[in-house]
Design an enzyme around this catalytic site. Structure first.
Site, PDB file in Angstrom:
ATOM      1  N   GLU A 278      -8.108   9.191   0.924  1.00 32.23           N
ATOM      2  CA  GLU A 278      -7.711   7.799   0.631  1.00 32.23           C
ATOM      3  C   GLU A 278      -8.635   7.195  -0.420  1.00 32.23           C
ATOM      4  O   GLU A 278      -8.190   6.458  -1.306  1.00 32.23           O
ATOM      5  CB  GLU A 278      -7.727   6.944   1.903  1.00 32.23           C
ATOM      6  CG  GLU A 278      -6.668   7.327   2.912  1.00 32.23           C
ATOM      7  CD  GLU A 278      -5.275   7.453   2.295  1.00 32.23           C
ATOM      8  OE1 GLU A 278      -4.805   6.501   1.665  1.00 32.23           O
ATOM      9  OE2 GLU A 278      -4.656   8.528   2.452  1.00 32.23           O
ATOM     10  N   TRP A 281      -7.358   7.968  -3.649  1.00 35.53           N
ATOM     11  CA  TRP A 281      -6.336   7.082  -4.229  1.00 35.53           C
ATOM     12  C   TRP A 281      -6.994   5.984  -5.061  1.00 35.53           C
ATOM     13  O   TRP A 281      -6.473   5.561  -6.093  1.00 35.53           O
ATOM     14  CB  TRP A 281      -5.471   6.464  -3.124  1.00 35.53           C
ATOM     15  CG  TRP A 281      -4.355   7.362  -2.680  1.00 35.53           C
ATOM     16  CD1 TRP A 281      -4.328   8.128  -1.558  1.00 35.53           C
ATOM     17  CD2 TRP A 281      -3.098   7.571  -3.355  1.00 35.53           C
ATOM     18  NE1 TRP A 281      -3.132   8.809  -1.496  1.00 35.53           N
ATOM     19  CE2 TRP A 281      -2.359   8.486  -2.571  1.00 35.53           C
ATOM     20  CE3 TRP A 281      -2.532   7.078  -4.528  1.00 35.53           C
ATOM     21  CZ2 TRP A 281      -1.084   8.914  -2.938  1.00 35.53           C
ATOM     22  CZ3 TRP A 281      -1.260   7.510  -4.893  1.00 35.53           C
ATOM     23  CH2 TRP A 281      -0.550   8.415  -4.101  1.00 35.53           C
ATOM     24  N   TRP A 309      15.276  -6.834 -12.107  1.00 35.69           N
ATOM     25  CA  TRP A 309      14.502  -7.597 -11.118  1.00 35.69           C
ATOM     26  C   TRP A 309      14.639  -9.088 -11.364  1.00 35.69           C
ATOM     27  O   TRP A 309      14.755  -9.535 -12.517  1.00 35.69           O
ATOM     28  CB  TRP A 309      13.019  -7.243 -11.238  1.00 35.69           C
ATOM     29  CG  TRP A 309      12.619  -6.028 -10.469  1.00 35.69           C
ATOM     30  CD1 TRP A 309      12.847  -5.777  -9.152  1.00 35.69           C
ATOM     31  CD2 TRP A 309      11.903  -4.885 -10.978  1.00 35.69           C
ATOM     32  NE1 TRP A 309      12.305  -4.548  -8.805  1.00 35.69           N
ATOM     33  CE2 TRP A 309      11.727  -3.993  -9.895  1.00 35.69           C
ATOM     34  CE3 TRP A 309      11.385  -4.531 -12.223  1.00 35.69           C
ATOM     35  CZ2 TRP A 309      11.066  -2.777 -10.022  1.00 35.69           C
ATOM     36  CZ3 TRP A 309      10.722  -3.334 -12.352  1.00 35.69           C
ATOM     37  CH2 TRP A 309      10.571  -2.461 -11.264  1.00 35.69           C
ATOM     38  N   ASN A 345      -2.609  -1.175   5.160  1.00 39.76           N
ATOM     39  CA  ASN A 345      -1.950  -0.448   4.064  1.00 39.76           C
ATOM     40  C   ASN A 345      -0.485  -0.124   4.345  1.00 39.76           C
ATOM     41  O   ASN A 345       0.382  -0.305   3.487  1.00 39.76           O
ATOM     42  CB  ASN A 345      -2.715   0.846   3.767  1.00 39.76           C
ATOM     43  CG  ASN A 345      -2.072   1.621   2.635  1.00 39.76           C
ATOM     44  OD1 ASN A 345      -1.958   1.117   1.529  1.00 39.76           O
ATOM     45  ND2 ASN A 345      -1.625   2.839   2.924  1.00 39.76           N
ATOM     46  N   TRP A 363       8.023  -6.797  -9.175  1.00 41.75           N
ATOM     47  CA  TRP A 363       6.718  -6.457  -8.573  1.00 41.75           C
ATOM     48  C   TRP A 363       5.597  -7.317  -9.148  1.00 41.75           C
ATOM     49  O   TRP A 363       4.582  -7.529  -8.492  1.00 41.75           O
ATOM     50  CB  TRP A 363       6.426  -4.965  -8.694  1.00 41.75           C
ATOM     51  CG  TRP A 363       6.266  -4.413 -10.091  1.00 41.75           C
ATOM     52  CD1 TRP A 363       7.247  -3.859 -10.860  1.00 41.75           C
ATOM     53  CD2 TRP A 363       5.058  -4.345 -10.871  1.00 41.75           C
ATOM     54  NE1 TRP A 363       6.728  -3.463 -12.071  1.00 41.75           N
ATOM     55  CE2 TRP A 363       5.389  -3.734 -12.101  1.00 41.75           C
ATOM     56  CE3 TRP A 363       3.746  -4.724 -10.646  1.00 41.75           C
ATOM     57  CZ2 TRP A 363       4.450  -3.506 -13.110  1.00 41.75           C
ATOM     58  CZ3 TRP A 363       2.805  -4.502 -11.649  1.00 41.75           C
ATOM     59  CH2 TRP A 363       3.151  -3.899 -12.858  1.00 41.75           C
ATOM     60  N   TRP A 386       1.587  -1.625  -6.236  1.00 44.08           N
ATOM     61  CA  TRP A 386       2.878  -2.276  -6.510  1.00 44.08           C
ATOM     62  C   TRP A 386       3.787  -1.383  -7.345  1.00 44.08           C
ATOM     63  O   TRP A 386       4.987  -1.281  -7.073  1.00 44.08           O
ATOM     64  CB  TRP A 386       2.662  -3.642  -7.178  1.00 44.08           C
ATOM     65  CG  TRP A 386       2.369  -4.688  -6.138  1.00 44.08           C
ATOM     66  CD1 TRP A 386       1.142  -5.137  -5.748  1.00 44.08           C
ATOM     67  CD2 TRP A 386       3.329  -5.355  -5.300  1.00 44.08           C
ATOM     68  NE1 TRP A 386       1.267  -6.054  -4.723  1.00 44.08           N
ATOM     69  CE2 TRP A 386       2.602  -6.211  -4.429  1.00 44.08           C
ATOM     70  CE3 TRP A 386       4.718  -5.325  -5.204  1.00 44.08           C
ATOM     71  CZ2 TRP A 386       3.230  -7.020  -3.484  1.00 44.08           C
ATOM     72  CZ3 TRP A 386       5.348  -6.131  -4.248  1.00 44.08           C
ATOM     73  CH2 TRP A 386       4.604  -6.961  -3.407  1.00 44.08           C
TER      74      TRP A 386
HETATM   75  C1  LIG Z   1       1.351  -3.090  -2.716  1.00 47.52           C
HETATM   76  C2  LIG Z   1      -0.071  -2.658  -2.469  1.00 47.52           C
HETATM   77  C3  LIG Z   1      -1.127  -3.422  -2.980  1.00 47.52           C
HETATM   78  C4  LIG Z   1      -2.455  -3.037  -2.766  1.00 47.52           C
HETATM   79  N1  LIG Z   1      -3.473  -3.808  -3.281  1.00 47.52           N
HETATM   80  C5  LIG Z   1      -4.756  -3.428  -3.116  1.00 47.52           C
HETATM   81  C6  LIG Z   1      -5.828  -4.192  -3.652  1.00 47.52           C
HETATM   82  O1  LIG Z   1      -5.645  -5.206  -4.345  1.00 47.52           O
HETATM   83  N2  LIG Z   1      -7.102  -3.785  -3.387  1.00 47.52           N
HETATM   84  C7  LIG Z   1      -7.370  -2.651  -2.669  1.00 47.52           C
HETATM   85  O2  LIG Z   1      -8.543  -2.315  -2.477  1.00 47.52           O
HETATM   86  N3  LIG Z   1      -6.370  -1.892  -2.186  1.00 47.52           N
HETATM   87  C8  LIG Z   1      -5.087  -2.240  -2.368  1.00 47.52           C
HETATM   88  N4  LIG Z   1      -4.078  -1.471  -1.840  1.00 47.52           N
HETATM   89  C9  LIG Z   1      -4.419  -0.185  -1.204  1.00 47.52           C
HETATM   90  C10 LIG Z   1      -4.681  -0.208   0.324  1.00 47.52           C
HETATM   91  O3  LIG Z   1      -3.659  -0.905   0.979  1.00 47.52           O
HETATM   92  C11 LIG Z   1      -6.033  -0.825   0.686  1.00 47.52           C
HETATM   93  O4  LIG Z   1      -7.053  -0.254  -0.090  1.00 47.52           O
HETATM   94  C12 LIG Z   1      -6.363  -0.575   2.166  1.00 47.52           C
HETATM   95  O5  LIG Z   1      -5.376  -1.129   2.991  1.00 47.52           O
HETATM   96  C13 LIG Z   1      -7.708  -1.165   2.473  1.00 47.52           C
HETATM   97  O6  LIG Z   1      -8.017  -1.086   3.824  1.00 47.52           O
HETATM   98  P1  LIG Z   1      -9.181  -0.156   4.343  1.00 47.52           P
HETATM   99  O7  LIG Z   1     -10.432  -0.392   3.561  1.00 47.52           O
HETATM  100  O8  LIG Z   1      -9.269  -0.317   5.811  1.00 47.52           O
HETATM  101  O9  LIG Z   1      -8.614   1.274   3.963  1.00 47.52           O
HETATM  102  P2  LIG Z   1      -9.040   2.713   4.459  1.00 47.52           P
HETATM  103  O10 LIG Z   1      -7.827   3.396   4.969  1.00 47.52           O
HETATM  104  O11 LIG Z   1     -10.202   2.659   5.343  1.00 47.52           O
HETATM  105  O12 LIG Z   1      -9.407   3.437   3.081  1.00 47.52           O
HETATM  106  C14 LIG Z   1     -10.724   3.460   2.548  1.00 47.52           C
HETATM  107  C15 LIG Z   1     -10.716   3.002   1.127  1.00 47.52           C
HETATM  108  O13 LIG Z   1      -9.919   3.851   0.318  1.00 47.52           O
HETATM  109  C16 LIG Z   1      -9.269   3.113  -0.686  1.00 47.52           C
HETATM  110  N5  LIG Z   1      -7.807   3.203  -0.489  1.00 47.52           N
HETATM  111  C17 LIG Z   1      -7.153   3.460   0.651  1.00 47.52           C
HETATM  112  N6  LIG Z   1      -5.814   3.507   0.433  1.00 47.52           N
HETATM  113  C18 LIG Z   1      -5.648   3.250  -0.881  1.00 47.52           C
HETATM  114  C19 LIG Z   1      -4.516   3.141  -1.727  1.00 47.52           C
HETATM  115  N7  LIG Z   1      -3.264   3.331  -1.263  1.00 47.52           N
HETATM  116  N8  LIG Z   1      -4.712   2.849  -3.013  1.00 47.52           N
HETATM  117  C20 LIG Z   1      -5.959   2.672  -3.518  1.00 47.52           C
HETATM  118  N9  LIG Z   1      -7.071   2.764  -2.770  1.00 47.52           N
HETATM  119  C21 LIG Z   1      -6.914   3.048  -1.473  1.00 47.52           C
HETATM  120  C22 LIG Z   1      -9.713   1.662  -0.531  1.00 47.52           C
HETATM  121  O14 LIG Z   1     -10.796   1.440  -1.396  1.00 47.52           O
HETATM  122  C23 LIG Z   1     -10.135   1.612   0.925  1.00 47.52           C
HETATM  123  O15 LIG Z   1     -11.090   0.623   1.194  1.00 47.52           O
HETATM  124  C24 LIG Z   1      -2.732  -1.843  -2.038  1.00 47.52           C
HETATM  125  C25 LIG Z   1      -1.671  -1.094  -1.523  1.00 47.52           C
HETATM  126  C26 LIG Z   1      -0.365  -1.491  -1.733  1.00 47.52           C
HETATM  127  C27 LIG Z   1       0.750  -0.663  -1.167  1.00 47.52           C
END
Ligand SMILES: Cc1cc2nc3c(=O)[nH]c(=O)nc-3n(C[C@H](O)[C@H](O)[C@H](O)COP(=O)(O)OP(=O)(O)OC[C@H]3O[C@@H](n4cnc5c(N)ncnc54)[C@H](O)[C@@H]3O)c2cc1C
Length: 490
Positions: A278, A281, A309, A345, A363, A386
């Protein structure tokens, strides 16, 4: 010795902060500087939730500097002008900073580099926010990656073991401290102030808060992360995203902690690897933004430029923002965002899909709302998230994914714990109807105290029709691919 200015923007921490560590190693007096430069970021100037977070973060960082005999200097205005004035005022011999990956950060670094050259002082830029620099990874053909899996496969081979640098114990101070702007002048307070109260109850911004979250994650959550990360009703993820977005924790510190825990405990290894993926990502999102700097405005897949859109303000957009769509998991997500500044997420994907596919809203409008309301707003991650959901971004899937909010809710929130928490007016519904109150028999609704259209909205769209409309919209732009649109949801 002449002082060195360390620009703290992008890395609001003392631990594993390479620019600060390098300046400290010189033994020169250090001038830690933070500049609030809204104008440079244009439409991506920090949103309200991030500003609230930043205020707490700067307070905490100022204290951390005081504790080691130093001081954080706050200024507002054009960063290059501010830096130039501070160099002139203090006779600084160098300007150190962490590198950034957004178009604004890259432009600024080039300007600062020229400024230092003109003043004949040292300019040093350090990596410290990613595991792998965007220039250090490319496809076999030498082009940037646009699909995650091969990117991560290669990144995983390249990323090494890190030994993070500990926070300096003491910093050398100048004879006279330059003036610092009062925090209030940075205009970080939310309006109205009460809006941030529930957000404040959920978070402890700053480096110490980040450390607590990381320790808790590694000790309690990581082992079950692989399955738990998709269940919004539980604390199955790290919630480190706002700390990462503000640079309050180093990604290398996180990597190091996960690897260490996995080496000590075989049971944690699976969770650690899933977690690092993750993190991958996030690396990928920054890789994309670096190589495609107009991504926050422009579809990665050009064929989506013709997608019909809807854009701008509108009643449907407002109902989505307020969590009044009539689809419980969507409404729970949008209310979680409003109340806590964060959203799980899995639910981000569901609410985003609902906006761009079911409501056919652009979006861009969803991304802007997230930008304003997320405490973890991050230009690279938000844009990629997005675009991925809209279908116009980096996705290897050959079909047009439309998330079904009912089946998604039933699969990932089977007992409705998440919906019950954020949509309390549905709390008394039995599990069988918690994700589809509109299918509940009248006596079930009555027993749960739910009156559709009064205590909770009726569904704002007919999902079957909305789905057909989205597929037709796609077909109108991709006539060649209509045949393959048979997928029913992720
Ligand atoms: C429409 C949409 C918008 C989003 N906007 C943001 C945003 O503005 N800022 C943001 O940090 N994340 C964003 N995310 C990605 C993701 O949802 C969040 O990083 C995640 O929910 C953060 O929670 P966590 O730290 O508990 O994640 P964990 O599951 O604990 O993951 C650890 C870290 O990995 C990174 N990560 C995890 N999943 C993703 C992902 N899909 N994409 C990129 N990095 C990821 C983050 O830095 C996160 O803190 C977005 C996802 C979607 C679908």
């Amino acid at each position: 010795m002449n002082p060195i200015i360390v620009l703290m923007n992008g890395g609001l921490r003392l631990d594993d902060q390479p620019a600060l560590a390098a300046a400290a190693a010189k033994g020169a007096p250090i001038l830690p500087l933070f500049v609030m430069d809204d104008a440079a970021h244009g439409q991506w100037a920090m949103g309200a939730a991030s500003r609230w977070w930043l205020r707490q973060s700067l307070t905490s960082l100022s204290q951390s500097f005081e504790d080691i005999g130093s001081r954080l200097i706050l200024r507002t205005g054009d960063t290059a002008d501010v830096a130039d004035a501070l160099v002139a005022e203090t006779g600084a011999s160098g300007l150190y900073m962490l590198r950034g990956y957004s178009p604004t950060a890259r432009k600024l670094e080039a300007v600062l580099h020229d400024l230092c050259a003109m003043r004949a002082i040292e300019c040093r830029r350090f990596s410290g926010s990613l595991l792998i620099e965007p220039e250090h990874i490319a496809t076999g053909g030498g082009t940037p990656y646009t699909v995650f899996t091969p990117f991560w496969r290669r990144a995983r081979e390249l990323v090494q073991t890190f030994t993070p640098t500990p926070a300096p114990k003491r910093l050398s101070a100048p004879d006279t401290w330059p003036e610092s702007t009062p925090l209030a002048a940075l205009k970080l307070d939310p309006v109205p102030a009460a809006w941030a109260e529930p957000i404040a109850a959920n978070w402890l911004p700053g480096e110490a808060g980040a450390r607590v979250m990381l320790e808790k994650f590694v000790a309690e959550v990581m082992v079950g992360y692989k399955a738990g990360r998709d269940i919004p009703g539980t604390e199955g993820t790290s919630r480190l995203s706002p700390y990462l977005a503000h640079g309050e924790i180093s990604i290398r510190r996180i990597w190091h902690a996960c690897q260490k825990a996995a080496a000590l405990d075989e049971g944690a290894a699976g969770g650690s690897e899933a977690y690092l993926r993750e993190i991958g990502w996030r690396e990928f999102a920054h890789h994309l933004l670096y190589h495609f700097p107009d991504l926050p405005q422009k579809n990665l897949k050009a064929q989506f430029d013709a997608f019909p859109w809807r854009e701008g303000d509108g009643a449907a957009l407002k109902e989505w923002r307020q969590g009044l769509t009539g689809f419980p998991i969507v409404d729970a997500g949008m209310r979680e965002l409003w109340q806590t500044g964060w959203m799980h997420n899995r639910v981000r994907m569901i609410v985003a899909s609902f906006l761009v596919k079911d409501l056919l809203w652009h979006w861009h409008d969803g991304a802007k709302w997230f930008w304003d309301t997320l405490v973890d707003a991050d230009l690279a991650n938000n844009t990629m998230g997005w675009q991925w959901v809209a279908g116009c971004g980096p996705d290897a899937a050959p079909y047009f994914r439309i998330f079904n909010p009912i089946t998604q809710g039933e699969k990932f929130d089977p007992d409705g714990a998440y919906v019950r928490r954020f949509v309390p007016e549905l709390a008394a519904l039995p599990d069988a109807y918690i994700h589809k109150p509109f299918e509940a028999p009248a006596e079930v609704l009555r027993a749960a105290g739910v009156t559709l259209g009064v205590t909770y909205p009726k569904p704002m769209v007919d999902r079957k029709l909305a789905r057909e409309r989205a597929l037709a919209a796609l077909a109108s732009t991709r006539a060649d691919q209509v045949q393959s649109l048979c997928h029913t949801g992720a």
